[in-house]
Enzyme design. Structure first.
Site, PDB file in Angstrom:
ATOM      1  N   HIS A   1      -0.999  -2.606  -7.084  1.00  0.00           N
ATOM      2  CA  HIS A   1      -1.711  -2.287  -5.847  1.00  0.00           C
ATOM      3  C   HIS A   1      -3.213  -2.386  -6.065  1.00  0.00           C
ATOM      4  O   HIS A   1      -3.811  -1.535  -6.722  1.00  0.00           O
ATOM      5  CB  HIS A   1      -1.304  -0.879  -5.373  1.00  0.00           C
ATOM      6  CG  HIS A   1      -1.937  -0.492  -4.076  1.00  0.00           C
ATOM      7  ND1 HIS A   1      -2.284   0.796  -3.774  1.00  0.00           N
ATOM      8  CD2 HIS A   1      -2.303  -1.243  -3.006  1.00  0.00           C
ATOM      9  CE1 HIS A   1      -2.836   0.829  -2.580  1.00  0.00           C
ATOM     10  NE2 HIS A   1      -2.857  -0.395  -2.103  1.00  0.00           N
TER      11      HIS A   1
ATOM     12  N   ASN B   1      -3.604   6.376  -1.925  1.00  0.00           N
ATOM     13  CA  ASN B   1      -3.374   6.428  -0.474  1.00  0.00           C
ATOM     14  C   ASN B   1      -2.766   7.748  -0.014  1.00  0.00           C
ATOM     15  O   ASN B   1      -2.957   8.157   1.122  1.00  0.00           O
ATOM     16  CB  ASN B   1      -2.497   5.256  -0.030  1.00  0.00           C
ATOM     17  CG  ASN B   1      -3.328   3.985   0.106  1.00  0.00           C
ATOM     18  OD1 ASN B   1      -4.555   4.042   0.073  1.00  0.00           O
ATOM     19  ND2 ASN B   1      -2.672   2.849   0.238  1.00  0.00           N
TER      20      ASN B   1
ATOM     21  N   SER C   1       0.826  -1.211   0.000  1.00  0.00           N
ATOM     22  CA  SER C   1       0.000   0.000   0.000  1.00  0.00           C
ATOM     23  C   SER C   1       0.852   1.249   0.000  1.00  0.00           C
ATOM     24  O   SER C   1       0.458   2.277  -0.516  1.00  0.00           O
ATOM     25  CB  SER C   1      -0.838   0.107   1.276  1.00  0.00           C
ATOM     26  OG  SER C   1      -1.404  -1.069   1.651  1.00  0.00           O
TER      27      SER C   1
ATOM     28  N   GLU D   1      -3.351   0.158  -9.114  1.00  0.00           N
ATOM     29  CA  GLU D   1      -2.258   1.098  -9.376  1.00  0.00           C
ATOM     30  C   GLU D   1      -1.048   0.271  -9.823  1.00  0.00           C
ATOM     31  O   GLU D   1      -0.638  -0.656  -9.111  1.00  0.00           O
ATOM     32  CB  GLU D   1      -1.906   1.878  -8.103  1.00  0.00           C
ATOM     33  CG  GLU D   1      -2.990   2.873  -7.694  1.00  0.00           C
ATOM     34  CD  GLU D   1      -2.644   3.645  -6.422  1.00  0.00           C
ATOM     35  OE1 GLU D   1      -2.997   4.829  -6.341  1.00  0.00           O
ATOM     36  OE2 GLU D   1      -2.027   3.072  -5.511  1.00  0.00           O
TER      37      GLU D   1
HETATM   38  N1  3HC Z   1     -15.930  -9.320  -1.624  1.00  0.00           N
HETATM   39  C1  3HC Z   1     -16.586  -9.466  -2.811  1.00  0.00           C
HETATM   40  N2  3HC Z   1     -17.676  -8.744  -3.148  1.00  0.00           N
HETATM   41  C2  3HC Z   1     -18.133  -7.868  -2.236  1.00  0.00           C
HETATM   42  C3  3HC Z   1     -17.510  -7.682  -0.994  1.00  0.00           C
HETATM   43  C4  3HC Z   1     -16.363  -8.453  -0.699  1.00  0.00           C
HETATM   44  N3  3HC Z   1     -15.699  -8.328   0.447  1.00  0.00           N
HETATM   45  N4  3HC Z   1     -18.195  -6.722  -0.306  1.00  0.00           N
HETATM   46  C5  3HC Z   1     -19.211  -6.340  -1.112  1.00  0.00           C
HETATM   47  N5  3HC Z   1     -19.171  -7.023  -2.267  1.00  0.00           N
HETATM   48  C6  3HC Z   1     -20.050  -6.853  -3.427  1.00  0.00           C
HETATM   49  C7  3HC Z   1     -21.450  -7.247  -3.117  1.00  0.00           C
HETATM   50  O1  3HC Z   1     -21.686  -8.622  -3.369  1.00  0.00           O
HETATM   51  C8  3HC Z   1     -22.225  -6.387  -4.081  1.00  0.00           C
HETATM   52  O2  3HC Z   1     -22.201  -6.910  -5.398  1.00  0.00           O
HETATM   53  P1  3HC Z   1     -23.465  -6.730  -6.376  1.00  0.00           P
HETATM   54  O3  3HC Z   1     -23.697  -5.247  -6.476  1.00  0.00           O
HETATM   55  O4  3HC Z   1     -22.983  -7.355  -7.670  1.00  0.00           O
HETATM   56  O5  3HC Z   1     -24.573  -7.460  -5.718  1.00  0.00           O
HETATM   57  C9  3HC Z   1     -21.410  -5.105  -4.141  1.00  0.00           C
HETATM   58  O6  3HC Z   1     -20.100  -5.465  -3.731  1.00  0.00           O
HETATM   59  C10 3HC Z   1     -21.981  -4.071  -3.253  1.00  0.00           C
HETATM   60  O7  3HC Z   1     -22.027  -4.629  -1.934  1.00  0.00           O
HETATM   61  P2  3HC Z   1     -23.175  -4.354  -0.874  1.00  0.00           P
HETATM   62  O8  3HC Z   1     -24.467  -4.051  -1.568  1.00  0.00           O
HETATM   63  O9  3HC Z   1     -23.151  -5.435   0.153  1.00  0.00           O
HETATM   64  O10 3HC Z   1     -22.670  -3.117  -0.070  1.00  0.00           O
HETATM   65  P3  3HC Z   1     -22.289  -1.706  -0.586  1.00  0.00           P
HETATM   66  O11 3HC Z   1     -23.144  -1.234  -1.681  1.00  0.00           O
HETATM   67  O12 3HC Z   1     -22.145  -0.908   0.656  1.00  0.00           O
HETATM   68  O13 3HC Z   1     -20.829  -1.912  -1.204  1.00  0.00           O
HETATM   69  C11 3HC Z   1     -18.521  -1.786  -0.976  1.00  0.00           C
HETATM   70  C12 3HC Z   1     -19.781  -2.426  -0.453  1.00  0.00           C
HETATM   71  C13 3HC Z   1     -18.245  -2.249  -2.393  1.00  0.00           C
HETATM   72  C14 3HC Z   1     -17.387  -2.247  -0.065  1.00  0.00           C
HETATM   73  C15 3HC Z   1     -18.721  -0.230  -0.973  1.00  0.00           C
HETATM   74  O14 3HC Z   1     -19.189   0.173   0.292  1.00  0.00           O
HETATM   75  C16 3HC Z   1     -17.475   0.530  -1.292  1.00  0.00           C
HETATM   76  O15 3HC Z   1     -17.127   0.725  -2.456  1.00  0.00           O
HETATM   77  N6  3HC Z   1     -16.784   1.015  -0.248  1.00  0.00           N
HETATM   78  C17 3HC Z   1     -15.543   1.734  -0.406  1.00  0.00           C
HETATM   79  C18 3HC Z   1     -14.422   0.743  -0.525  1.00  0.00           C
HETATM   80  C19 3HC Z   1     -13.109   1.451  -0.735  1.00  0.00           C
HETATM   81  O16 3HC Z   1     -12.977   2.651  -0.766  1.00  0.00           O
HETATM   82  N7  3HC Z   1     -12.064   0.624  -0.858  1.00  0.00           N
HETATM   83  C20 3HC Z   1     -10.719   1.125  -1.004  1.00  0.00           C
HETATM   84  C21 3HC Z   1     -10.066   1.156   0.333  1.00  0.00           C
HETATM   85  S1  3HC Z   1      -8.440   1.786   0.275  1.00  0.00           S
HETATM   86  C22 3HC Z   1      -7.503   0.461  -0.094  1.00  0.00           C
HETATM   87  O17 3HC Z   1      -7.942  -0.669  -0.247  1.00  0.00           O
HETATM   88  C23 3HC Z   1      -6.051   0.740  -0.254  1.00  0.00           C
HETATM   89  C24 3HC Z   1      -5.227   0.032   0.770  1.00  0.00           C
HETATM   90  O18 3HC Z   1      -3.885   0.132   0.363  1.00  0.00           O
HETATM   91  C25 3HC Z   1      -5.345   0.644   2.164  1.00  0.00           C
END
Ligand code: 3HC
Length: 284
Positions: free
Chosen positions: A139, A189, A118, A151
């Protein structure tokens, strides 16, 4: 083109990356040095495909065929034949450096060596490998099967051909491959991690309810989930390490993790993976 992909480290990110690579049609060799983590990671991969079948986005036969292309191995040496290895182990520079030193000698000379770090310097990892021209950052974002971005981190040492192949590989996973320079936090990030720290600072300084902070950013700024829930998703420890790495890399304490994060890590409140962070979760 089907390739043999090796994934090292089967935590949340590693398991997600395995799922993405299998779904894209690749053969996957999966390794984790901790047998328990390996078992848990493989279970996550199975659950990921079960979720796809349940949602109707994948036929059971295709899920079975994907899982059949997965082979868990018990030693790094068994990864040697892979075309590309993606590392997703703990965010600790010494651990990554030691692993890349080993990968540099074990993997076939044409293999791409990729790190999912990250915020740790990809150049430092590349130098440790002894094969710096073959090392890139790939990433992925959490949850890897859902988030579109990868990335693709370019160091000054990488062979341009290797880098072009890495971009092509990421695009072949149906991801948005964005080129990034090897600077602390890369692109996302460097912007997101300080914003998440500001949410923690706001919590600590205002005494507002974490639920309200998350509701506010969702309803007022269009975030898909609130910032504190997002830290719980990526891991309180990951947020802490990423902040520290960016602060160290830029020599700017403004990016340092808020002390509350260290307290939470000390108490084992790492977010979803431990059932408690800023919010509480059902045990998994
Ligand atoms: N694995 C696989 N699929 C998942 C999942 C998981 N852990 N969590 C959710 N999903 C899928 C669901 O099945 C659903 O799919 P569908 O639309 O085809 O049915 C879809 O994602 C949406 O899920 P939900 O309806 O349950 O819930 P949300 O609409 O709240 O979406 C989320 C969940 C996709 C996690 C959304 O809240 C989101 O985009 N959050 C932001 C995530 C983000 O910003 N991530 C980046 C973090 S920073 C990072 O990773 C960098 C690192 O270096 C720190």
């Amino acid at each position: 083109m089907t390739q043999v992909v090796a994934v090292v480290g089967l935590g949340t990110m590693g398991a997600g990356i395995v799922e993405v690579c299998l779904a894209a049609g690749h053969d996957v060799l999966a390794f984790d040095g901790f047998p328990e983590a390996r078992a848990k990671g493989l279970e996550r991969v199975h659950k990921g495909f079960a979720r796809r079948v349940e949602k109707g986005t994948l036929a059971q036969a295709d899920a079975d065929a994907a899982i059949a292309r997965l082979r868990a191995v018990e030693a790094i040496a068994e990864l040697a034949s892979a075309d590309i290895v993606i590392e997703a182990v703990a965010e600790i520079p010494e651990i990554k450096h030691d692993l890349f030193r080993e990968l540099g000698s074990v993997m076939q000379p044409s293999a791409i060596l990729a790190t999912n770090t990250s915020a740790i310097s990809v150049t430092g990892i590349a130098e440790a490998s002894g094969q710096p021209e073959r090392v890139v950052g790939l990433h992925f974002f959490n949850p890897a099967p859902v988030m579109k971005l990868v990335e693709v981190v370019r160091t000054r040492l990488v062979d341009p051909q290797v880098y072009a192949s890495a971009i092509e590989f990421a695009e072949g996973l149906d991801k948005e491959a964005v080129p990034c320079p090897d600077t602390p936090g890369f692109l996302v990030n460097r912007i997101l991690v300080p914003m998440l720290n500001d949410a923690v600072r706001t919590l600590a300084e205002t005494g507002a309810d974490p639920i309200d902070i998350d509701r506010a950013l969702k309803a007022g700024a269009g975030w898909p989930m609130g910032p504190l829930a997002l830290i719980d998703l990526i891991g309180v420890d990951v947020q802490m390490h990423a902040s520290q790495a960016i602060a160290d890399g830029l020599g700017d304490e403004h990016y340092a993790p808020h002390p509350l994060l260290a307290e939470m890590v000390e108490e084992g409140r790492l977010g979803r993976k431990t059932g408690a962070g800023f919010h509480t979760y059902e045990a998994r």
